[in-house]
Design an enzyme around this catalytic site. Structure first.
Site, PDB file in Angstrom:
ATOM      1  CB  CYS A   1      -0.896  -0.017   1.229  1.00 14.24           C
ATOM      2  SG  CYS A   1      -1.771   1.528   1.525  1.00 14.24           S
TER       3      CYS A   1
ATOM      4  CB  CYS B   1       1.518   4.903   5.658  1.00 11.63           C
ATOM      5  SG  CYS B   1      -0.100   5.100   6.453  1.00 11.63           S
TER       6      CYS B   1
ATOM      7  CE1 TYR C   1      -6.065  29.868  -4.838  1.00 13.57           C
ATOM      8  CE2 TYR C   1      -5.259  31.181  -2.989  1.00 13.57           C
ATOM      9  CZ  TYR C   1      -5.196  30.824  -4.322  1.00 13.57           C
ATOM     10  OH  TYR C   1      -4.276  31.430  -5.135  1.00 13.57           O
TER      11      TYR C   1
ATOM     12  CD  GLU D   1     -13.429  26.969  -3.238  1.00 12.34           C
ATOM     13  OE1 GLU D   1     -13.385  26.026  -4.049  1.00 12.34           O
ATOM     14  OE2 GLU D   1     -12.496  27.249  -2.454  1.00 12.34           O
TER      15      GLU D   1
ATOM     16  CG  ASP E   1      -6.138  26.295   3.198  1.00 15.44           C
ATOM     17  OD1 ASP E   1      -5.118  25.716   2.789  1.00 15.44           O
ATOM     18  OD2 ASP E   1      -7.011  25.734   3.897  1.00 15.44           O
TER      19      ASP E   1
ATOM     20  CB  CYS F   1      -1.431  20.935   2.296  1.00 16.14           C
ATOM     21  SG  CYS F   1      -1.806  21.218   0.556  1.00 16.14           S
TER      22      CYS F   1
END
Length: 450
Positions: A97, A100, A308, A332, A376, A403
Site C-alpha cells: 500500500c 503511508c 481559496y 472559491e 489556503d 499543505c
C-alpha cells in the site's frame, strides 16, 4: 583524446534499471516520503522504506541509465537506525500500500523528518533559515496523536478506497494504479472503519470514498462506478447517505440521504457537500483556525479576505471577530463549495462569497486595500502573479495555510519580493504516518519588522 563510442538507440533512450539492486548508505530525508542515496556510479536514488544513516539494499522501482534520479525501495536493512520500528500495519512495505510513508519510523522521528524537510525547502526555495521564519523547528502533533512507538493514531476521516477487478476494496500501491486489497486501514478514523467498507463486495465500482464527519454522526459514501456498471445496494454497518459520481459529467449526485455532512469548528457548524474540501484530521480545522487567528489578531472593523475559502472555515472565524463594522470577502472556485459557504455564513450580513479562480476574481473586485488576508491554496500554491496582487493590498497581516512546504517556500520568496517578511511559522503533523505536513505562516510588511 579518445572519441566517445556512439550509443546504440537502446542506450540513448536509457536502459531500464528497474529491478537492479544496490547496497547503499542512506543520506538525508527528501520531500516526498523518501531519503536520498547514491549508487556507486554516482546516480541519485530516492529510496522509500528507509531512514537517514541506514545501510540498505535498495531495489530500483523506476528509472533508467543516465536518468537524473532513480526511485527505489529498501528491500533489506543491513544496518538499522535507532528510529526504526516494525511497521504496525501489515499492508505497509515495499511494493505494498502506498498510503503511508513512515510506518517504519517512531512517531517522534517522523515529526523530526518532517521538520528537516520544511527546513530544507525554506532554505532552498526561499533562502530562509528557521530563525528567519520565526520557527523553532518543531513539528507539533495534533491533540491526542502522541502515541507510543508501534501504535498508530486513527485520524483519517475521509478514505478513498480503490476497487480491484474482483470487487475487493483496497488502497493503491505507491505511484501505481494497482490495488492492494486490505481488511482494515490503521489510519482510518473510527467512524470510517465502523462502516465495514473492506468487508463488502464492490464489483462494478471503480472506487468507494468513505466520509465520517467529526462534527456530527453523519456518514457518507461516494461511489464511482465503472462504465456501464449498476450501483450495488449499499448495506453497511452504520446508517449512511449514498452519492454517486456521474460517468458523463463527473458530477456527484444523491442516491439517498443527505447530500452533505455537518462538521464543527470554532464553535460553528459547517455544511460540507459531496466532494467539498474539509480538513481530513478531526482536530485540524480547530488547530488551524486557532493558529491563524492568533497570528492575525483581527480587530473590530477590519476588512479581510479569505482566498481559496472552501466552505467558509476561515471566513466564518474572521466574521465572528471583525464584527458588524468589519467585512469579509471569500473567493472559491468550486461551485458546490460556494453554495455551502453562502449557506454556512448566511447569518453574517457583511460576508460575501464570490465564485471563480482567485487570480481572475481578485483583480475584478476592485479592492485596493485590506487589513487582513488568509489564503489556503491547493497543493501547487498561489503563484507569483496572485502573490504580487496580494502584496499590493497593504494588509497588516497575512496568514498562509499550506499543505506543501515547497509551494509555501516558493510563494514566501514572492512575498519577500513584494515587501513582506515572515513573522512566524508553525508546523503541524496533521497527517501522521505520511510525509504530508501542514504549515501556517504569518507575514507582515517588512518595513514594520526592520
Amino acid at each position: 583524446m579518445h572519441a566517445e563510442p556512439k550509443k546504440s538507440q537502446a542506450e540513448s533512450q536509457g536502459v531500464s534499471l528497474v529491478g537492479r539492486e544496490y547496497e547503499v548508505e542512506i543520506g538525508p530525508v527528501a520531500h516526498g516520503g523518501h531519503c536520498i542515496a547514491r549508487t556507486s556510479e554516482g546516480q541519485v536514488l530516492f529510496v522509500r522504506h528507509t531512514l537517514p544513516g541506514e545501510r540498505v539494499v535498495a531495489r530500483v522501482t523506476e528509472g533508467e541509465e543516465g536518468a537524473r534520479f532513480l526511485r527505489a525501495d529498501a528491500v533489506e536493512i543491513l544496518d538499522a537506525s535507532k528510529d526504526r520500528i516494525e511497521a504496525p500495519c501489515p499492508f505497509a512495505g515495499p511494493g505494498r500500500c502506498g498510503g503511508c510513508d513512515w510506518q517504519h519510523a517512531k512517531p517522534g522521528a517522523q515529526r523530526r523528518l518532517k521538520g528537516e524537510v520544511v527546513t530544507e525547502q525554506l532554505k532552498r526555495l526561499a533562502g530562509l533559515t528557521p530563525e528567519e521564519a520565526g520557527w523553532d523547528g518543531t513539528v507539533m502533533p495534533a491533540e491526542g496523536d502522541k502515541v507510543p512507538a508501534g501504535q498508530v493514531p486513527s485520524w483519517r476521516t475521509r478514505v478513498q478506497y480503490a476497487v480491484d477487478a474482483e470487487g475487493n476494496a483496497g488502497l493503491r500501491k505507491h505511484r501505481s494504479h494497482e490495488v492492494e486489497p486490505i481488511d482494515h486501514c490503521m489510519i482510518a478514523a473510527e467512524g470510517v472503519s465502523e462502516l465495514g467498507i473492506e468487508q463488502r463486495d464492490w464489483t462494478g465500482m471503480e472506487s468507494v470514498e468513505a466520509i465520517a464527519a467529526s462534527g456530527s454522526q453523519d456518514r457518507q459514501v461516494i461511489l464511482t462506478p465503472r462504465p456501464g456498471a449498476r450501483l450495488p445496494l449499499v448495506e453497511l454497518d452504520r446508517p449512511v447517505s449514498v452519492m454517486r459520481v456521474d460517468e458523463k459529467d463527473g458530477g456527484v449526485h444523491r442516491v439517498h440521504g443527505r447530500p452533505f455532512v455537518r462538521e464543527r469548528a470554532d464553535d460553528r457548524t459547517y455544511r460540507v457537500g459531496s466532494g467539498g474540501f474539509w480538513q481530513v484530521h478531526p482536530k485540524a480545522a480547530d488547530t488551524l483556525v486557532l493558529a491563524v487567528m492568533q497570528g492575525l489578531l483581527p480587530r473590530k472593523g477590519d476588512m479581510a479576505l479569505d482566498l481559496y475559502c472552501g466552505v467558509g472555515l476561515f471566513a466564518g472565524a474572521l466574521a465572528d471577530r471583525v464584527g458588524d463594522k468589519g467585512a469579509v470577502l471569500g473567493i472559491e472556485s468550486g461551485k458546490r463549495a460556494v453554495e455551502d459557504a453562502r449557506h454556512n455564513l448566511a447569518g453574517f450580513d457583511r460576508v460575501r462569497i464570490e465564485q471563480g479562480k482567485v487570480e481572475s476574481v481578485l483583480p475584478r473586485t476592485g479592492i485596493d486595500e485590506v487589513d487582513l488576508i488568509v489564503l489556503d491554496p491547493p497543493r501547487a500554491g498561489a503563484g507569483k502573479k496572485t502573490v504580487q496582487h496580494m502584496a499590493s493590498l497593504g494588509a497588516r497581516r497575512i496568514a498562509y495555510v499550506a499543505c506543501d512546504p515547497a509551494a509555501l517556500a516558493r510563494d514566501l520568496a514572492y512575498f519577500r519580493d513584494g515587501g513582506y517578511r515572515v513573522r512566524m511559522l508553525r508546523v503541524f503533523d496533521l497527517f501522521p504516518m505520511t510525509h504530508h505536513v501542514e504549515c501556517v505562516a504569518i507575514l507582515e510588511p517588512a518595513a514594520k519588522g526592520s
